[in-house]
Design a protein around this motif. Structure first.
Motif, PDB file in Angstrom:
ATOM      1  N   TYR A   1     -32.299  30.260  -7.772  1.00 16.79           N
ATOM      2  CA  TYR A   1     -32.654  29.375  -8.869  1.00 16.79           C
ATOM      3  C   TYR A   1     -32.395  30.065 -10.208  1.00 16.79           C
ATOM      4  O   TYR A   1     -33.324  30.425 -10.922  1.00 16.79           O
ATOM      5  CB  TYR A   1     -34.126  28.968  -8.794  1.00 16.79           C
ATOM      6  CG  TYR A   1     -34.543  28.373  -7.474  1.00 16.79           C
ATOM      7  CD1 TYR A   1     -33.981  27.197  -7.018  1.00 16.79           C
ATOM      8  CD2 TYR A   1     -35.506  28.994  -6.694  1.00 16.79           C
ATOM      9  CE1 TYR A   1     -34.369  26.643  -5.809  1.00 16.79           C
ATOM     10  CE2 TYR A   1     -35.905  28.437  -5.490  1.00 16.79           C
ATOM     11  CZ  TYR A   1     -35.332  27.267  -5.051  1.00 16.79           C
ATOM     12  OH  TYR A   1     -35.725  26.717  -3.861  1.00 16.79           O
ATOM     13  N   GLY A   2     -31.163  30.291 -10.553  1.00 13.43           N
ATOM     14  CA  GLY A   2     -30.865  30.944 -11.818  1.00 13.43           C
ATOM     15  C   GLY A   2     -31.284  30.090 -13.007  1.00 13.43           C
ATOM     16  O   GLY A   2     -31.099  28.874 -13.007  1.00 13.43           O
ATOM     17  N   PRO A   3     -31.849  30.701 -14.059  1.00 14.53           N
ATOM     18  CA  PRO A   3     -32.333  29.935 -15.212  1.00 14.53           C
ATOM     19  C   PRO A   3     -31.285  29.693 -16.283  1.00 14.53           C
ATOM     20  O   PRO A   3     -31.575  29.069 -17.300  1.00 14.53           O
ATOM     21  CB  PRO A   3     -33.447  30.835 -15.764  1.00 14.53           C
ATOM     22  CG  PRO A   3     -32.982  32.225 -15.441  1.00 14.53           C
ATOM     23  CD  PRO A   3     -32.244  32.126 -14.123  1.00 14.53           C
ATOM     24  N   ALA A   4     -30.050  30.163 -16.093  1.00 17.24           N
ATOM     25  CA  ALA A   4     -29.068  30.153 -17.176  1.00 17.24           C
ATOM     26  C   ALA A   4     -28.782  28.759 -17.715  1.00 17.24           C
ATOM     27  O   ALA A   4     -28.563  28.577 -18.920  1.00 17.24           O
ATOM     28  CB  ALA A   4     -27.775  30.814 -16.705  1.00 17.24           C
ATOM     29  N   ASP A   5     -28.779  27.736 -16.855  1.00 20.95           N
ATOM     30  CA  ASP A   5     -28.388  26.390 -17.273  1.00 20.95           C
ATOM     31  C   ASP A   5     -29.558  25.537 -17.745  1.00 20.95           C
ATOM     32  O   ASP A   5     -29.374  24.364 -18.078  1.00 20.95           O
ATOM     33  CB  ASP A   5     -27.680  25.676 -16.113  1.00 20.95           C
ATOM     34  CG  ASP A   5     -26.373  26.360 -15.729  1.00 20.95           C
ATOM     35  OD1 ASP A   5     -25.740  26.950 -16.618  1.00 20.95           O
ATOM     36  OD2 ASP A   5     -26.013  26.312 -14.542  1.00 20.95           O
ATOM     37  N   ASP A   6     -30.756  26.091 -17.771  1.00 23.15           N
ATOM     38  CA  ASP A   6     -31.921  25.310 -18.197  1.00 23.15           C
ATOM     39  C   ASP A   6     -31.808  25.009 -19.692  1.00 23.15           C
ATOM     40  O   ASP A   6     -31.709  25.918 -20.509  1.00 23.15           O
ATOM     41  CB  ASP A   6     -33.211  26.093 -17.917  1.00 23.15           C
ATOM     42  CG  ASP A   6     -34.448  25.212 -17.976  1.00 23.15           C
ATOM     43  OD1 ASP A   6     -34.594  24.446 -18.952  1.00 23.15           O
ATOM     44  OD2 ASP A   6     -35.277  25.289 -17.061  1.00 23.15           O
TER      45      ASP A   6
ATOM     46  N   ASN B   1     -40.290  39.518 -30.649  1.00 21.58           N
ATOM     47  CA  ASN B   1     -38.902  39.916 -30.481  1.00 21.58           C
ATOM     48  C   ASN B   1     -38.299  39.078 -29.364  1.00 21.58           C
ATOM     49  O   ASN B   1     -38.893  38.965 -28.287  1.00 21.58           O
ATOM     50  CB  ASN B   1     -38.768  41.392 -30.110  1.00 21.58           C
ATOM     51  CG  ASN B   1     -39.115  42.318 -31.259  1.00 21.58           C
ATOM     52  OD1 ASN B   1     -39.229  41.892 -32.405  1.00 21.58           O
ATOM     53  ND2 ASN B   1     -39.280  43.595 -30.952  1.00 21.58           N
ATOM     54  N   VAL B   2     -37.123  38.512 -29.598  1.00 22.64           N
ATOM     55  CA  VAL B   2     -36.411  37.753 -28.573  1.00 22.64           C
ATOM     56  C   VAL B   2     -35.184  38.565 -28.187  1.00 22.64           C
ATOM     57  O   VAL B   2     -34.276  38.756 -28.989  1.00 22.64           O
ATOM     58  CB  VAL B   2     -36.004  36.359 -29.077  1.00 22.64           C
ATOM     59  CG1 VAL B   2     -35.367  35.547 -27.936  1.00 22.64           C
ATOM     60  CG2 VAL B   2     -37.213  35.616 -29.639  1.00 22.64           C
ATOM     61  N   TYR B   3     -35.159  39.062 -26.954  1.00 22.03           N
ATOM     62  CA  TYR B   3     -34.144  40.014 -26.523  1.00 22.03           C
ATOM     63  C   TYR B   3     -32.935  39.365 -25.851  1.00 22.03           C
ATOM     64  O   TYR B   3     -31.886  40.005 -25.748  1.00 22.03           O
ATOM     65  CB  TYR B   3     -34.768  41.036 -25.566  1.00 22.03           C
ATOM     66  CG  TYR B   3     -35.725  41.985 -26.255  1.00 22.03           C
ATOM     67  CD1 TYR B   3     -35.276  43.181 -26.793  1.00 22.03           C
ATOM     68  CD2 TYR B   3     -37.072  41.664 -26.380  1.00 22.03           C
ATOM     69  CE1 TYR B   3     -36.142  44.049 -27.431  1.00 22.03           C
ATOM     70  CE2 TYR B   3     -37.957  42.536 -27.014  1.00 22.03           C
ATOM     71  CZ  TYR B   3     -37.476  43.719 -27.536  1.00 22.03           C
ATOM     72  OH  TYR B   3     -38.341  44.573 -28.179  1.00 22.03           O
ATOM     73  N   SER B   4     -33.064  38.144 -25.389  1.00 20.23           N
ATOM     74  CA  SER B   4     -31.953  37.476 -24.719  1.00 20.23           C
ATOM     75  C   SER B   4     -32.114  35.974 -24.872  1.00 20.23           C
ATOM     76  O   SER B   4     -33.222  35.466 -24.988  1.00 20.23           O
ATOM     77  CB  SER B   4     -31.910  37.859 -23.232  1.00 20.23           C
ATOM     78  OG  SER B   4     -33.132  37.531 -22.591  1.00 20.23           O
ATOM     79  N   ARG B   5     -30.995  35.276 -24.880  1.00 22.40           N
ATOM     80  CA  ARG B   5     -30.955  33.821 -25.040  1.00 22.40           C
ATOM     81  C   ARG B   5     -31.866  33.342 -26.162  1.00 22.40           C
ATOM     82  O   ARG B   5     -32.751  32.494 -25.969  1.00 22.40           O
ATOM     83  CB  ARG B   5     -31.303  33.128 -23.722  1.00 22.40           C
ATOM     84  CG  ARG B   5     -30.244  33.200 -22.647  1.00 22.40           C
ATOM     85  CD  ARG B   5     -28.959  32.495 -23.057  1.00 22.40           C
ATOM     86  NE  ARG B   5     -29.171  31.096 -23.405  1.00 22.40           N
ATOM     87  CZ  ARG B   5     -29.088  30.087 -22.535  1.00 22.40           C
ATOM     88  NH1 ARG B   5     -28.763  30.346 -21.275  1.00 22.40           N
ATOM     89  NH2 ARG B   5     -29.283  28.851 -22.942  1.00 22.40           N
ATOM     90  N   PRO B   6     -31.657  33.853 -27.390  1.00 23.88           N
ATOM     91  CA  PRO B   6     -32.505  33.432 -28.514  1.00 23.88           C
ATOM     92  C   PRO B   6     -32.299  31.970 -28.905  1.00 23.88           C
ATOM     93  O   PRO B   6     -33.094  31.426 -29.672  1.00 23.88           O
ATOM     94  CB  PRO B   6     -32.073  34.372 -29.645  1.00 23.88           C
ATOM     95  CG  PRO B   6     -30.672  34.759 -29.302  1.00 23.88           C
ATOM     96  CD  PRO B   6     -30.639  34.835 -27.805  1.00 23.88           C
ATOM     97  N   ASP B   7     -31.244  31.331 -28.391  1.00 22.38           N
ATOM     98  CA  ASP B   7     -30.988  29.928 -28.735  1.00 22.38           C
ATOM     99  C   ASP B   7     -32.098  29.008 -28.257  1.00 22.38           C
ATOM    100  O   ASP B   7     -32.241  27.898 -28.770  1.00 22.38           O
ATOM    101  CB  ASP B   7     -29.663  29.475 -28.129  1.00 22.38           C
ATOM    102  CG  ASP B   7     -29.614  29.662 -26.626  1.00 22.38           C
ATOM    103  OD1 ASP B   7     -29.616  30.837 -26.176  1.00 22.38           O
ATOM    104  OD2 ASP B   7     -29.583  28.656 -25.880  1.00 22.38           O
TER     105      ASP B   7
ATOM    106  N   SER C   1     -28.920  37.206 -16.440  1.00 26.85           N
ATOM    107  CA  SER C   1     -29.370  36.034 -15.686  1.00 26.85           C
ATOM    108  C   SER C   1     -29.515  34.789 -16.542  1.00 26.85           C
ATOM    109  O   SER C   1     -29.781  33.709 -16.001  1.00 26.85           O
ATOM    110  CB  SER C   1     -30.716  36.341 -15.013  1.00 26.85           C
ATOM    111  OG  SER C   1     -30.619  37.476 -14.188  1.00 26.85           O
ATOM    112  N   GLY C   2     -29.399  34.915 -17.848  1.00 25.04           N
ATOM    113  CA  GLY C   2     -29.582  33.763 -18.717  1.00 25.04           C
ATOM    114  C   GLY C   2     -31.032  33.408 -18.955  1.00 25.04           C
ATOM    115  O   GLY C   2     -31.362  32.268 -19.294  1.00 25.04           O
ATOM    116  N   LEU C   3     -31.904  34.384 -18.788  1.00 27.64           N
ATOM    117  CA  LEU C   3     -33.338  34.208 -19.042  1.00 27.64           C
ATOM    118  C   LEU C   3     -33.657  34.561 -20.486  1.00 27.64           C
ATOM    119  O   LEU C   3     -33.153  35.565 -21.006  1.00 27.64           O
ATOM    120  CB  LEU C   3     -34.143  35.111 -18.105  1.00 27.64           C
ATOM    121  CG  LEU C   3     -35.648  35.236 -18.349  1.00 27.64           C
ATOM    122  CD1 LEU C   3     -36.370  34.006 -17.838  1.00 27.64           C
ATOM    123  CD2 LEU C   3     -36.209  36.492 -17.683  1.00 27.64           C
TER     124      LEU C   3
END
Length: 283
Positions: free
Chosen positions: A131-136, A273-279, A259-261
């Motif tokens: 269940y990868g979160p990248a496309d959420d 702090n937002v370290y990944s996928r700040p969008d 992982s796109g998390l």
């Protein structure tokens, strides 16, 4: 088994000593057996043990849905012993689920402090994830995130008595949409435990029981740091946003990015702090 016990302590203050009872969080071992074979022993705070076991099995890649588990129950006593052993939980898997390969160096003992140890390969985790979160597509307002630590703390009833437990909570992101981001979140469940990884497993086990895995459109909030093992558990359950009060580790950031998390840490007051996928974080 209770979650709080009392022990006598000598309290010193301003040159005065008093003997008094102090509330302590209970720590007990839980052995998880799968199809009759020992799989893991973890030090945990009793309570929500079935959720803990199911969350552990999901985040280890052994199961992927509630239907993969036929039964989960405490070990029955024998002879003149007690009718139940509340420190041993037996899980029977459905016939279509492959028997787990037991790696005793990795799984057999898990302390309340270190989490699931021994996983050094990001590739191994990524391949195991269903269940990868990248496309959420979820997006959440910064103000919604900054309100979560106080909501979590207010729900920590055992911590309020003992000061000695970690916590994890699952928030469903919803409410009115402002600038394309959800500006409200409702707390679905909160669990406390002496082990931060156990608290997360209990939350994920609850979600599995209620048919919410993969956990799209949610935020997993933890009371401490964002370690590799907690990030892995979020990825395995399909959580798109992991938020932590304290610091992340370097490997946690690497795994989140791959992982796109969305990994949020140092979530305190009105800052983070937002370290990944700040969008996914707006405002």
């Amino acid at each position: 088994m209770g979650q709080v016990t009392r022990r006598s302590a000598r309290h010193l203050r301003a040159g005065t000593a008093t003997q008094r009872l102090e509330a302590l969080a209970v720590e007990e071992p839980l052995e998880i057996r799968v199809n009759g074979a020992p799989l893991s022993v973890t030090m945990r705070t009793p309570g929500s043990d079935v959720e803990l076991a199911q969350g552990f099995l999901l985040t280890e890649g052994i199961i992927s849905r509630r239907e993969d588990v036929l039964t989960a129950r405490y070990c029955s006593g024998a002879g003149d012993g007690p009718p139940q052993d509340y420190n041993v939980l037996e899980v029977t898997l459905a016939g279509h689920v492959p028997r787990p390969e037991v790696d005793l160096t990795r799984n057999f003992y898990t302390s309340s402090s270190c989490g699931v140890c021994g996983k050094s390969s990001l590739e191994a985790v990524r391949l195991a994830s269903r269940y990868g979160p990248a496309d959420d597509p979820v997006r959440v307002a910064a103000a919604t995130l900054t309100a979560m630590p106080d909501q979590l703390r207010a729900a920590q009833t055992v911590f309020a008595r003992t000061g000695g437990l970690h916590a994890a909570a699952l928030f469903s992101v919803g409410g009115e949409v402002v600038g394309g981001a959800a500006d409200a979140a409702s707390m679905l469940v909160v669990r406390e435990d002496v082990g931060r990884h156990n608290a997360v497993d209990k939350v994920i086990g609850w979600a599995l029981e209620h048919g919410r895995v993969p956990l799209a459109g949610t935020v997993l909030m933890v009371s401490g740091r964002a370690s590799f093992e907690l990030t892995q558990k979020a990825v395995m359950a399909g959580v798109p946003v992991l938020a932590a009060v304290s610091a992340p580790s370097s490997l946690a950031v690497d795994l989140a990015a791959e992982s796109g998390l969305t990994l949020v840490a140092f979530l305190r007051g009105d800052s983070m702090n937002v370290y990944s996928r700040p969008d996914r974080v707006v405002g």
